[in-house]
Design a protein around this motif. Structure first.
Motif, PDB file in Angstrom:
ATOM      1  N   ILE A 578       0.868  -1.177   0.000  1.00 42.62           N
ATOM      2  CA  ILE A 578       0.000   0.000   0.000  1.00 42.62           C
ATOM      3  C   ILE A 578       0.903   1.224   0.000  1.00 42.62           C
ATOM      4  N   PHE A 579       0.518   2.229  -0.775  1.00 40.91           N
ATOM      5  CA  PHE A 579       1.346   3.425  -0.946  1.00 40.91           C
ATOM      6  C   PHE A 579       0.447   4.654  -0.822  1.00 40.91           C
ATOM      7  N   ALA A 580       0.701   5.463   0.211  1.00 43.20           N
ATOM      8  CA  ALA A 580      -0.015   6.722   0.385  1.00 43.20           C
ATOM      9  C   ALA A 580       0.695   7.783  -0.445  1.00 43.20           C
ATOM     10  N   LEU A 581       0.201   8.001  -1.659  1.00 45.48           N
ATOM     11  CA  LEU A 581       0.841   8.953  -2.558  1.00 45.48           C
ATOM     12  C   LEU A 581       0.779  10.366  -1.995  1.00 45.48           C
ATOM     13  N   THR A 582      -0.363  10.707  -1.411  1.00 46.68           N
ATOM     14  CA  THR A 582      -0.542  11.976  -0.711  1.00 46.68           C
ATOM     15  C   THR A 582      -1.343  11.689   0.546  1.00 46.68           C
ATOM     16  N   ASP A 583      -1.651  12.711   1.308  1.00 46.21           N
ATOM     17  CA  ASP A 583      -2.482  12.518   2.488  1.00 46.21           C
ATOM     18  C   ASP A 583      -3.894  12.092   2.120  1.00 46.21           C
ATOM     19  N   LEU A 584      -4.295  12.310   0.865  1.00 46.22           N
ATOM     20  CA  LEU A 584      -5.665  12.032   0.446  1.00 46.22           C
ATOM     21  C   LEU A 584      -5.773  10.896  -0.574  1.00 46.22           C
ATOM     22  N   LEU A 585      -4.673  10.469  -1.147  1.00 46.25           N
ATOM     23  CA  LEU A 585      -4.699   9.481  -2.224  1.00 46.25           C
ATOM     24  C   LEU A 585      -3.770   8.319  -1.897  1.00 46.25           C
ATOM     25  N   SER A 586      -4.300   7.095  -1.983  1.00 45.20           N
ATOM     26  CA  SER A 586      -3.477   5.907  -1.733  1.00 45.20           C
ATOM     27  C   SER A 586      -3.801   4.829  -2.760  1.00 45.20           C
ATOM     28  N   VAL A 587      -2.805   3.979  -3.002  1.00 45.38           N
ATOM     29  CA  VAL A 587      -2.928   2.862  -3.938  1.00 45.38           C
ATOM     30  C   VAL A 587      -2.487   1.596  -3.206  1.00 45.38           C
ATOM     31  N   ASN A 588      -3.236   0.514  -3.389  1.00 48.20           N
ATOM     32  CA  ASN A 588      -2.845  -0.762  -2.800  1.00 48.20           C
ATOM     33  C   ASN A 588      -2.842  -1.832  -3.879  1.00 48.20           C
ATOM     34  N   ALA A 589      -1.998  -2.827  -3.701  1.00 48.46           N
ATOM     35  CA  ALA A 589      -1.881  -3.900  -4.690  1.00 48.46           C
ATOM     36  C   ALA A 589      -1.465  -5.189  -4.001  1.00 48.46           C
ATOM     37  N   THR A 590      -1.982  -6.309  -4.489  1.00 45.88           N
ATOM     38  CA  THR A 590      -1.547  -7.635  -4.055  1.00 45.88           C
ATOM     39  C   THR A 590      -1.356  -8.500  -5.284  1.00 45.88           C
ATOM     40  N   ILE A 591      -0.435  -9.426  -5.177  1.00 45.71           N
ATOM     41  CA  ILE A 591      -0.234 -10.402  -6.245  1.00 45.71           C
ATOM     42  C   ILE A 591       0.180 -11.718  -5.607  1.00 45.71           C
ATOM     43  N   GLY A 592      -0.411 -12.789  -6.089  1.00 48.00           N
ATOM     44  CA  GLY A 592      -0.069 -14.112  -5.595  1.00 48.00           C
ATOM     45  C   GLY A 592       0.176 -15.064  -6.746  1.00 48.00           C
ATOM     46  N   PHE A 593       1.169 -15.919  -6.577  1.00 51.14           N
ATOM     47  CA  PHE A 593       1.468 -16.959  -7.554  1.00 51.14           C
ATOM     48  C   PHE A 593       1.610 -18.274  -6.812  1.00 51.14           C
ATOM     49  N   VAL A 594       0.957 -19.315  -7.305  1.00 50.65           N
ATOM     50  CA  VAL A 594       1.079 -20.630  -6.691  1.00 50.65           C
ATOM     51  C   VAL A 594       1.195 -21.681  -7.791  1.00 50.65           C
ATOM     52  N   ASP A 595       2.207 -22.513  -7.657  1.00 51.76           N
ATOM     53  CA  ASP A 595       2.412 -23.649  -8.553  1.00 51.76           C
ATOM     54  C   ASP A 595       2.155 -24.903  -7.723  1.00 51.76           C
ATOM     55  N   ALA A 596       1.011 -25.529  -7.915  1.00 50.20           N
ATOM     56  CA  ALA A 596       0.610 -26.707  -7.140  1.00 50.20           C
ATOM     57  C   ALA A 596       0.457 -27.883  -8.091  1.00 50.20           C
ATOM     58  N   SER A 597       1.135 -28.990  -7.777  1.00 52.36           N
ATOM     59  CA  SER A 597       1.089 -30.140  -8.684  1.00 52.36           C
ATOM     60  C   SER A 597       1.134 -31.437  -7.886  1.00 52.36           C
ATOM     61  N   PHE A 598       0.398 -32.421  -8.391  1.00 50.23           N
ATOM     62  CA  PHE A 598       0.432 -33.757  -7.807  1.00 50.23           C
ATOM     63  C   PHE A 598       1.686 -34.480  -8.302  1.00 50.23           C
ATOM     64  N   ASP A 599       2.402 -35.099  -7.383  1.00 53.53           N
ATOM     65  CA  ASP A 599       3.551 -35.920  -7.756  1.00 53.53           C
ATOM     66  C   ASP A 599       3.151 -37.379  -7.969  1.00 53.53           C
ATOM     67  N   GLU A 600       2.174 -37.836  -7.185  1.00 51.73           N
ATOM     68  CA  GLU A 600       1.682 -39.206  -7.326  1.00 51.73           C
ATOM     69  C   GLU A 600       0.295 -39.282  -6.705  1.00 51.73           C
ATOM     70  N   VAL A 601      -0.625 -39.958  -7.369  1.00 56.04           N
ATOM     71  CA  VAL A 601      -1.978 -40.157  -6.865  1.00 56.04           C
ATOM     72  C   VAL A 601      -2.361 -41.620  -7.042  1.00 56.04           C
ATOM     73  N   ALA A 602      -2.595 -42.295  -5.949  1.00 57.17           N
ATOM     74  CA  ALA A 602      -3.019 -43.701  -6.000  1.00 57.17           C
ATOM     75  C   ALA A 602      -4.536 -43.739  -6.036  1.00 57.17           C
ATOM     76  N   PHE A 603      -5.105 -44.048  -7.188  1.00 50.67           N
ATOM     77  CA  PHE A 603      -6.557 -43.987  -7.401  1.00 50.67           C
ATOM     78  C   PHE A 603      -7.107 -45.392  -7.603  1.00 50.67           C
ATOM     79  N   PHE A 604      -8.061 -45.776  -6.742  1.00 50.86           N
ATOM     80  CA  PHE A 604      -8.709 -47.078  -6.891  1.00 50.86           C
ATOM     81  C   PHE A 604      -9.884 -46.938  -7.838  1.00 50.86           C
ATOM     82  N   ASN A 605      -9.825 -47.655  -8.947  1.00 50.91           N
ATOM     83  CA  ASN A 605     -10.881 -47.624  -9.947  1.00 50.91           C
ATOM     84  C   ASN A 605     -11.897 -48.720  -9.623  1.00 50.91           C
ATOM     85  N   PRO A 606     -13.133 -48.344  -9.210  1.00 48.95           N
ATOM     86  CA  PRO A 606     -14.107 -49.366  -8.806  1.00 48.95           C
ATOM     87  C   PRO A 606     -14.573 -50.242  -9.961  1.00 48.95           C
TER      88      PRO A 606
END
Length: 745
Positions: A578-606
């Motif tokens: 968050i950045f208060a550019l002046t006493d009356l004006l401010s800007v905020n920002a967020t950014i997220g990055f996530v790399d999620a991956s399965f390495d192994e999944v044991a799935f029982f097929n009925p």
């Protein structure tokens, strides 16, 4: 360079860039800047069970004050999703108040009784064990804190993704009140009341009430009932007794009743039975069930704070909560009784936490004991009316859990601190499961003899786990802090309450807890005369024995499994500024990055009775790779009071709804919101005009996927479950405009 190596390099480069930039900016300041009391407001949080400055806590945590949320017209906690990196907070499918929560790829989208969440929800230090009724309305609240990453040491099991703390307003003894009315699109009619007073010089009471109503965004075409409407009442009472200079007791009780209609889904494909084409509006649907729906949650707690001396503090939190859900969900969303699911859930819980806190100049400690006793019961039917078959599931899970925990922080020098902690938890569960097949359409109140009993068993299991935590913190100066941490957490094991022993002989076996080891490094900085704040974190998680609920359509029913996936890896970064550019004006920002991956999944097929590794076919659900928010706030003082304009753009990249790709998966989208709020000069009156989803973006949040079989070209080649091709989506709110007027007295 492979994808994983590239992503790790990207994370490292981002954090290195942010670190060097902050270090250069802070170094450029002289010491006077560090002592300057002007600039951004200091934020106090209780992420580590004691009051601390947000910038000094070695945890990835975001705090939203009541003023922050009022200014943008926040309705409930799911709207915080737009302003949080790597976080999913959404209303779950067919009801109005059941929560789906994910943080950094970890959560639980299945709201069935007995399943445990991956993100812990707390109201004033009281753990909310079930997602039903967990879409908390924002009223009479002091702040909401969101902690990302495993919080197992201080908050216990089921917080492996993170935790959300809903902190209600303190009682001060002042006589005051607040009334706010809101009108808006779709005949929105809200009223919120709150107030408090002192009955004696040491005994205070307070209360709050809200009634929230809105017509539907669409309708059930074949019945005329409203779809996506809202009819909710909630209230809270509290009392505070200052028994002495050192002893304080607080009592609180709350209740929420949601009578909104059950939600009807939008069919993405034509009906196989009637050939009805998808409707023009995603909020229109059909149903073969009454739209009756009720979700009731209530509870009470007593908190005792006892200052033993100047260094030691004792705290006791005793609480009881219970919930009840009675709903009808038409999975296929047609006038035909192809796939109907009426359901009843009931749960209750008793919790007791005893804390001992120590604080001195260079050492702080919090430790204690925790006890949980809970029962979750339910019954639901899978009515395949066109096939003339009903499958009914029912049962209860009793849980007993005890834990001992402690965490201490020692200041080695004025700059270096080290934190060590751990929690030992013992979990005991017993469960009974009954699953039977009936001929014809059987509703929950009907008496009938089963054609076949698919499951009828009792089982029990116990698990114990030690969850350690360690972190180191370095204060470069009063405006810059670095930290690194290791945290371990686990989500409790359990029993599949949909288990069909006739299809899967191992279905009655309990599934194990899932475990996460997370390594995190971060920086928290303020610079430019404390007008700019930037917090960043990079994380790497080893996710073991991950629990994944899978439902597959088979002949005359649904085969359910809860799998302990062998391994998964989650890594990423988050930046909040968050950045208060002046006493009356401010800007905020967020950014997220996530790399999620399965390495192994044991799935029982009925169907094949074989165990397959399907990790190359699966992806993480409800976890977009990128999430971002850009906001701006500008204040305009005038002789008539202050006007505050704010707006934001919230972006989420492609999102997969379930672990297996489907037509339900959502492309990237951006939402825009804007507000103008007026505050009177005497501070008593305020009025706000809020426009949400300004460009009326259509975006899908959830759905049901029981698709009919298809060939390689995607053509339907046979009937789906119950004779219908069930691919049904649920959507976020369309553009809404609301006007709120409030008065404080």
């Amino acid at each position: 360079m492979n994808k994983q190596t590239f992503n790790r390099s990207l994370i490292a480069l981002t954090v290195a860039s942010v670190t060097s930039g902050i270090s250069m900016s802070v170094s450029a300041q002289d010491q006077a800047d560090a002592e300057d009391e002007q600039g951004l407001e200091r934020i106090q949080v209780t992420a580590r069970r004691s009051v601390e400055n947000l910038q000094e806590v070695p945890v990835a945590v975001t705090s939203f004050s009541a003023a922050d949320m009022d200014q943008v017209g926040l309705g409930d906690i799911t709207e915080l999703q737009q302003r949080l990196p790597n976080t999913t907070l959404q209303v779950s499918r067919g009801t109005n108040s059941t929560l789906t929560a994910y943080i950094r790829g970890i959560g639980q989208q299945d709201p069935l009784w007995g399943f445990e969440p991956g993100v812990g929800i707390y109201i004033d230090d009281v753990y909310i064990a079930r997602p039903q009724g967990a879409v908390l309305e924002v009223f009479d609240v002091e702040r909401v804190e969101v902690l990302r990453g495993p919080q197992g040491t201080l908050y216990g099991k089921n917080t492996i993704g993170g935790a959300m703390k809903y902190v209600t307003r303190d009682l001060t003894g002042d006589t005051e009140g607040h009334i706010q009315g809101t009108v808006g699109s779709y005949n929105q009619r809200d009223l919120k009341l709150s107030g408090q007073t002192a009955l004696t010089d040491n005994f205070y009471v307070g209360g709050a009430f809200a009634t929230l109503n809105r017509d539907g965004f669409g309708e059930f075409r074949n019945t005329g009932d409203e779809n996506y409407n809202k009819e909710l009442m909630t209230g809270r009472i509290s009392a505070l007794w200052n028994a002495s200079d050192r002893i304080q007791l607080r009592f609180s009780a709350d209740r929420t009743d949601d009578h909104s209609n059950s939600r009807g889904g939008y069919r993405l494909t034509p009906s196989q039975v009637s050939e009805q084409q998808p409707y023009d509006s995603v909020f229109d649907s059909d149903t073969a069930l009454p739209v009756r729906n009720r979700v009731r949650t209530e509870g009470a707690s007593v908190t005792v704070d006892w200052e033993l001396n100047n260094d030691w503090m004792f705290k006791s939190v005793t609480a009881y909560r219970e919930g009840y859900t009675n709903t009808n969900i038409d999975f296929d969303s047609t006038p035909n009784p192809a796939l109907l699911v009426p359901a009843i859930y009931e749960d209750d819980q008793f919790t007791q936490e005893l804390q001992l806190n120590y604080s001195s100049i260079d050492f702080n400690f919090v430790g204690g004991l925790y006890f949980y006793e809970g029962e979750a019961c339910g019954v639901f039917g899978t009515i395949l009316g066109l096939a003339g078959v009903t499958v009914e599931n029912g049962g209860c899970v009793d849980t007993s859990s005890q834990a001992i925990f402690g965490q201490g922080t020692y200041d080695l020098t004025s700059q270096w601190s080290i934190t060590l902690g751990g929690r030992y938890t013992q979990d005991d569960k017993t469960a009974d499961v009954f699953r039977a097949t009936y001929l014809g359409m059987k509703f929950l109140d009907d008496e009938a003899e089963p054609f076949a009993v698919n499951s009828n068993f009792e089982t029990e299991a116990d698990w114990s786990r030690f969850s350690p935590h360690a972190s180191v913190r370095y204060r470069a100066n009063s405006n810059l802090m670095y930290y690194a941490s290791y945290s371990n957490g686990f989500k409790s094991g359990g029993v599949d309450m949909r288990a069909d022993a006739s299809l899967n002989p191992d279905a009655s076996e309990p599934y194990d807890p899932e475990i996460v080891d997370t390594y995190e490094a971060g920086i928290k900085a303020e610079f430019w005369n404390r007008r700019m704040r930037m917090n960043a974190a990079v994380f790497y998680s080893d996710y073991q024995d991950m629990q994944v609920t899978v439902q597959r359509a088979v002949e005359n029913g649904v085969a359910s499994q809860v799998l302990n996936a062998a391994d998964a890896t989650v890594q990423g970064f988050e930046i909040e500024s968050i950045f208060a550019l002046t006493d009356l004006l401010s800007v905020n920002a967020t950014i997220g990055f996530v790399d999620a991956s399965f390495d192994e999944v044991a799935f029982f097929n009925p169907q094949t009775q074989q165990v397959d590794d399907v990790s190359d076919l699966w992806s993480f659900a409800n976890t977009p790779e990128w999430s971002a928010n850009l906001g701006i706030t500008h204040e305009f003082p005038s002789q008539y009071g202050d006007f505050v304009w704010s707006g934001n753009l919230a972006y989420r990249s492609d999102t997969q709804i379930f672990e297996v790709p489907s037509l339900l998966d959502m492309d990237a989208y951006t939402l825009a919101n804007t507000s103008v709020v007026w505050y009177s000069n005497d501070g008593r009156w305020n009025a706000g005009l809020h426009i949400k989803n300004l460009f009326d973006k259509e975006y899908r949040l959830a759905g049901y996927n029981f698709a009919a079989p298809r060939d390689d070209q995607g053509n339907v080649i046979g009937p789906g479950l119950g004779g219908e091709d069930t691919i049904v989506g649920y959507y976020g709110e369309p553009r809404t405009v609301s006007l709120s007027v409030g008065y404080r007295f």
